[in-house]
Each structure stands twice: as C-alpha cells, then as structure tokens.
Scaffold this motif. Structure first.
Motif, PDB file in Angstrom:
ATOM      1  N   GLU A  78      89.777  80.521  46.806  1.00  0.00           N
ATOM      2  CA  GLU A  78      90.535  81.485  47.606  1.00  0.00           C
ATOM      3  C   GLU A  78      91.830  81.842  46.893  1.00  0.00           C
ATOM      4  O   GLU A  78      92.427  81.023  46.194  1.00  0.00           O
ATOM      5  CB  GLU A  78      90.828  80.909  48.991  1.00  0.00           C
ATOM      6  CG  GLU A  78      89.591  80.748  49.861  1.00  0.00           C
ATOM      7  CD  GLU A  78      89.935  80.298  51.265  1.00  0.00           C
ATOM      8  OE1 GLU A  78      91.143  80.344  51.616  1.00  0.00           O
ATOM      9  OE2 GLU A  78      89.029  79.896  51.998  1.00  0.00           O
ATOM     10  N   SER A  80      95.564  82.598  45.732  1.00  0.00           N
ATOM     11  CA  SER A  80      96.805  81.840  45.909  1.00  0.00           C
ATOM     12  C   SER A  80      98.010  82.759  46.043  1.00  0.00           C
ATOM     13  O   SER A  80      99.143  82.365  45.745  1.00  0.00           O
ATOM     14  CB  SER A  80      97.012  80.886  44.729  1.00  0.00           C
ATOM     15  OG  SER A  80      95.975  79.931  44.662  1.00  0.00           O
ATOM     16  N   VAL A 227     107.001  78.723  45.875  1.00  0.00           N
ATOM     17  CA  VAL A 227     105.993  79.147  46.837  1.00  0.00           C
ATOM     18  C   VAL A 227     106.659  79.876  48.000  1.00  0.00           C
ATOM     19  O   VAL A 227     107.773  79.563  48.417  1.00  0.00           O
ATOM     20  CB  VAL A 227     105.191  77.927  47.351  1.00  0.00           C
ATOM     21  CG1 VAL A 227     106.057  77.012  48.221  1.00  0.00           C
ATOM     22  CG2 VAL A 227     103.934  78.368  48.098  1.00  0.00           C
ATOM     23  N   HIS A 248      93.920  83.529  39.607  1.00  0.00           N
ATOM     24  CA  HIS A 248      94.013  82.824  40.883  1.00  0.00           C
ATOM     25  C   HIS A 248      94.960  83.515  41.861  1.00  0.00           C
ATOM     26  O   HIS A 248      94.896  83.268  43.066  1.00  0.00           O
ATOM     27  CB  HIS A 248      94.464  81.380  40.668  1.00  0.00           C
ATOM     28  CG  HIS A 248      93.446  80.557  39.943  1.00  0.00           C
ATOM     29  ND1 HIS A 248      93.401  80.479  38.567  1.00  0.00           N
ATOM     30  CD2 HIS A 248      92.411  79.797  40.395  1.00  0.00           C
ATOM     31  CE1 HIS A 248      92.398  79.694  38.211  1.00  0.00           C
ATOM     32  NE2 HIS A 248      91.771  79.279  39.284  1.00  0.00           N
ATOM     33  N   THR A 268     101.301  81.601  47.482  1.00  0.00           N
ATOM     34  CA  THR A 268     101.111  80.962  48.781  1.00  0.00           C
ATOM     35  C   THR A 268     100.596  79.531  48.696  1.00  0.00           C
ATOM     36  O   THR A 268     100.597  78.818  49.702  1.00  0.00           O
ATOM     37  CB  THR A 268     100.119  81.781  49.628  1.00  0.00           C
ATOM     38  OG1 THR A 268      98.890  81.935  48.906  1.00  0.00           O
ATOM     39  CG2 THR A 268     100.691  83.154  49.952  1.00  0.00           C
ATOM     40  N   VAL A 269     100.130  79.116  47.519  1.00  0.00           N
ATOM     41  CA  VAL A 269      99.553  77.774  47.351  1.00  0.00           C
ATOM     42  C   VAL A 269     100.205  77.125  46.135  1.00  0.00           C
ATOM     43  O   VAL A 269     100.152  77.665  45.030  1.00  0.00           O
ATOM     44  CB  VAL A 269      98.028  77.819  47.157  1.00  0.00           C
ATOM     45  CG1 VAL A 269      97.457  76.403  47.040  1.00  0.00           C
ATOM     46  CG2 VAL A 269      97.358  78.571  48.299  1.00  0.00           C
ATOM     47  N   THR A 270     100.825  75.970  46.317  1.00  0.00           N
ATOM     48  CA  THR A 270     101.464  75.286  45.194  1.00  0.00           C
ATOM     49  C   THR A 270     100.408  74.664  44.273  1.00  0.00           C
ATOM     50  O   THR A 270      99.240  74.509  44.649  1.00  0.00           O
ATOM     51  CB  THR A 270     102.416  74.181  45.686  1.00  0.00           C
ATOM     52  OG1 THR A 270     101.638  73.149  46.311  1.00  0.00           O
ATOM     53  CG2 THR A 270     103.439  74.722  46.658  1.00  0.00           C
ATOM     54  N   THR A 271     100.845  74.302  43.094  1.00  0.00           N
ATOM     55  CA  THR A 271      99.947  73.642  42.142  1.00  0.00           C
ATOM     56  C   THR A 271      99.426  72.336  42.726  1.00  0.00           C
ATOM     57  O   THR A 271      98.237  72.010  42.595  1.00  0.00           O
ATOM     58  CB  THR A 271     100.674  73.383  40.816  1.00  0.00           C
ATOM     59  OG1 THR A 271     101.117  74.632  40.266  1.00  0.00           O
ATOM     60  CG2 THR A 271      99.759  72.688  39.823  1.00  0.00           C
ATOM     61  N   GLU A 273      99.046  71.550  45.874  1.00  0.00           N
ATOM     62  CA  GLU A 273      98.126  71.802  46.988  1.00  0.00           C
ATOM     63  C   GLU A 273      96.748  72.225  46.497  1.00  0.00           C
ATOM     64  O   GLU A 273      95.728  71.761  47.035  1.00  0.00           O
ATOM     65  CB  GLU A 273      98.711  72.880  47.907  1.00  0.00           C
ATOM     66  CG  GLU A 273      99.916  72.416  48.717  1.00  0.00           C
ATOM     67  CD  GLU A 273     100.589  73.550  49.453  1.00  0.00           C
ATOM     68  OE1 GLU A 273     101.354  73.276  50.399  1.00  0.00           O
ATOM     69  OE2 GLU A 273     100.376  74.732  49.081  1.00  0.00           O
ATOM     70  N   ILE A 274      96.683  73.096  45.507  1.00  0.00           N
ATOM     71  CA  ILE A 274      95.365  73.552  45.055  1.00  0.00           C
ATOM     72  C   ILE A 274      94.612  72.431  44.346  1.00  0.00           C
ATOM     73  O   ILE A 274      93.375  72.398  44.335  1.00  0.00           O
ATOM     74  CB  ILE A 274      95.488  74.796  44.143  1.00  0.00           C
ATOM     75  CG1 ILE A 274      94.119  75.493  44.042  1.00  0.00           C
ATOM     76  CG2 ILE A 274      96.032  74.436  42.767  1.00  0.00           C
ATOM     77  CD1 ILE A 274      94.158  76.845  43.381  1.00  0.00           C
ATOM     78  N   THR A 277      92.281  70.587  46.758  1.00  0.00           N
ATOM     79  CA  THR A 277      91.152  71.264  47.394  1.00  0.00           C
ATOM     80  C   THR A 277      89.832  70.728  46.842  1.00  0.00           C
ATOM     81  O   THR A 277      89.753  70.298  45.685  1.00  0.00           O
ATOM     82  CB  THR A 277      91.232  72.784  47.168  1.00  0.00           C
ATOM     83  OG1 THR A 277      91.178  73.058  45.755  1.00  0.00           O
ATOM     84  CG2 THR A 277      92.528  73.349  47.734  1.00  0.00           C
TER      85      THR A 277
END
Length: 358
Positions: A78, A80, A227, A248, A268-271, A273-274, A277
């Motif tokens: 998804e 980022s 972010v 991404h 919207t997504v930090t390193t 956080e991704i 996943t």
C-alpha cells in the motif's frame, strides 16, 4: 544468455520467412492442374484448428491467471503517501477495464473461430456496410476512454496542483550521473539560488555563495522526511534527463537540465512502521534466503561472502536510462517522526559551515 537470445531471434526470423512463403503461395491463383490444390485445408483440418483455437484460449487464460498469482509477490505494498490511494485507484480501475475488454474480445474471437470454422458448402455472411454495428463499436470505446481520461485528469490535478503549507519542508533533489544529492532549505524555508556554473570544490550542487538564502541550506547524501508533513521537492539535473522515482510513495517526476520541476507529497508511513508489515517481512525473508544461497555458492568458489541484508529501506531511484551506471543511481530515504528528523538535521552542516571549512 546473449548467444541464447541471438539463436531465438534467428529461429523466429526463419519461422517468419517460412510463414511469409506460405502466404505468398496462398495468394497465387490455383490452376486445375496445379498440385497446390491438394494443400488447401479440408473439413478435418478446419475442425482440428477450431478445437485448437479453444484450447489456446483456455491455455492463455490459465497462463494469465498463473502469472497474476505467481508474480503477485512482486506487487508494491500500500502507498506510503497521502495521494497514493488516488493513484492506485486510477491504476486498478484502468486495469479492470482493460482486463474486462480483453476477456470479452478474446472469448468472442476464439469462440467464433470455433463455431464458424470452415465447412464444405458453408458461405460466410458478408456485410458491405452496417452503420449500427460501426456506431456501437465506435461509441462504446469513445465513452469508456473519455471517462478514463477525464478521471485521470482530475486525479492528476488533485496530485499536482497542490497548495504549499506554511510549514512545508522544501527539499531540492539534485541529479547527476550517477548520483543523487538532497538540499534542504534552512530556517528561512527558502532554497538559495543555484547554478551549475558555481560548482567547484565542496560546492557540489552549485549554490550561489553570494545569496544569503543559501547560507543555511543543508546538502546531504541521504534523504530524511518527517512523517505526516508536506514535502515540496524542487528538482534539478546537472547533465542529462533523469527521473526522480519513489515507487512506494507513488511519486515520479522528470529532472530536466536547465529547468526546475517540482512535485509534493506527504509521507504517511515511517520506515520503522513499514518494516513491521507482513508484506515487507515476507519480502525480506525471500531476499535473505536468496542471499544466503548465493553466499554459500561464493564460499564454495573461494570468493568473499555477502553481508546479510538486514532490513527494508525506501529508495529514490532514477527511472530514465541515463547512462552505463543508471541501475546504481539511488539514494536511501528515511521516513521518521518529526522529533527524529529534527535530531538528524541538527547534526548536518549548513552550506556556510561547509565552505568555511574548505
């Protein structure tokens, strides 16, 4: 591999010549005394080819379904960035329309080839002109394509016609074969003037030393983004046409010599956080497995062992074939919290500090 590809090309060329010779023979008038009349397809040949058409249709869709399933592991996760959802929606709607059209048309083509295959005594129905059919197969594509184009234009407008926030981060991406540099605007949020004519010594991006706005600029080899904060990118090229590509974040913009291009997005997504996943964890397990197997081969051959590939990172890539080392033109992107970003930027030297130490 090159030899193999050359052989394939030669074989395909030979097949093409052979098929062209058959077409030439078919185009010649048939005489009663000619032996060629025995080569004309009979009812049995037509039945066999009709069934082969259906078998090819089934095989083609089986192969397509298999490719969708097998290569799904290479899909991007998804988006980022905040605009990534708009981009993905446009892409999947377009793909769905294309797949529906090709599904219907291929089924009709192959089914009609089977149902109306040649039989002795059967004559094909010929339409010299049919306004109704022509209207249908013209107006439907016009409506569908117009809808996609209008939808795409609105999506493009939403993404590109952005309003700059007062606290937006302004970053210049400077492209040169085969390297990227990032230049951050200082506390004044204004990038100083720059020109390739000013490149000399430590001034690697050509900042105008006489421009006070450029004195607090920060030049780095790694791109850090906070972010949830809008980032406005200004893009310059030192030599040839490049393309700043951040897959991404669903972001890409040409970098053109002699002019400044720009785009903006909000991460919207930090390193961190991704990396947590399931998609990225599975991807890294596959990569680590490949690298481990490769390391064993290198050890067995007496070469140095590869280092472990520890974690996923965002990257800025070049999406134009800009030269021999184009494949290696990339820069690491770190998306982090505002606090982490401020700690990092505080450790970087300003342009004024850099030239002072020269």
């Amino acid at each position: 591999m090159t030899v193999f590809l050359v052989l394939i090309v030669i074989i395909l060329f030979a097949i093409a010549i052979w098929q062209m010779s058959k077409i030439y023979k078919l185009s010649k008038p048939v005489n009663k005394d000619s032996s060629f009349q025995h080569e004309v397809a009979n009812d049995k040949d037509n039945r066999i080819n009709a069934k082969l058409m259906l078998m090819f249709l089934i095989f083609m869709y089986f192969l397509m379904g298999y490719c969708f399933w097998y290569y799904s592991r290479f899909y991007l996760p998804e988006a980022s960035s905040d605009h990534g959802g708009l981009y993905d929606s446009l892409f999947f709607i377009t793909l769905a329309v294309i797949m529906f059209v090709q599904l219907v048309t291929q089924v009709l083509i192959h089914w009609f080839s089977y149902k109306y295959h040649g039989k002795k005594g059967r004559r094909a129905l010929f339409y010299a002109d049919n306004d109704k059919l022509e209207f249908i197969w013209t107006i439907i594509p016009v409506i569908v394509l117009s809808g996609l184009i209008i939808y795409g234009l609105f999506t493009w407008s939403d993404i590109m016609n952005f309003e700059k926030d007062e606290d937006a981060l302004v970053v210049e991406l400077y492209a040169q074969r085969f390297n990227w540099k990032a230049r951050y605007a200082g506390e004044d949020r204004i990038l100083g003037n720059a020109n390739v004519r000013f490149i000399e010594g430590v001034n690697t991006v050509g900042v105008d030393a006489s421009d006070d706005d450029g004195m607090d600029d920060v030049i780095t080899q790694e791109l850090h983004l906070p972010v949830g904060k809008q980032v406005v990118f200004k893009l310059r090229s030192q030599d040839v046409l490049h393309s700043a590509y951040m897959p991404h974040f669903r972001a890409q913009m040409n970098v053109v010599p002699g002019m400044i291009t720009q785009f903006s997005f909000t991460p919207t997504v930090t390193t961190k956080e991704i990396r947590e996943t399931d998609y990225i964890k599975d991807k890294m397990r596959r990569i680590q497995k490949i690298r481990t197997e490769k390391s064993k081969e290198l050890v067995a051959s007496g070469q140095a062992q590869l280092d472990d590939y520890e974690n996923f990172d965002y990257y800025l890539l070049c999406n134009k074939i800009c030269g021999q080392s184009h494949y290696n033109m990339q820069m690491k992107i770190v998306v982090e919290t505002q606090e982490e970003y401020e700690e990092w930027i505080a450790t970087q030297k300003t342009f004024k500090q850099t030239i002072a130490q020269q």
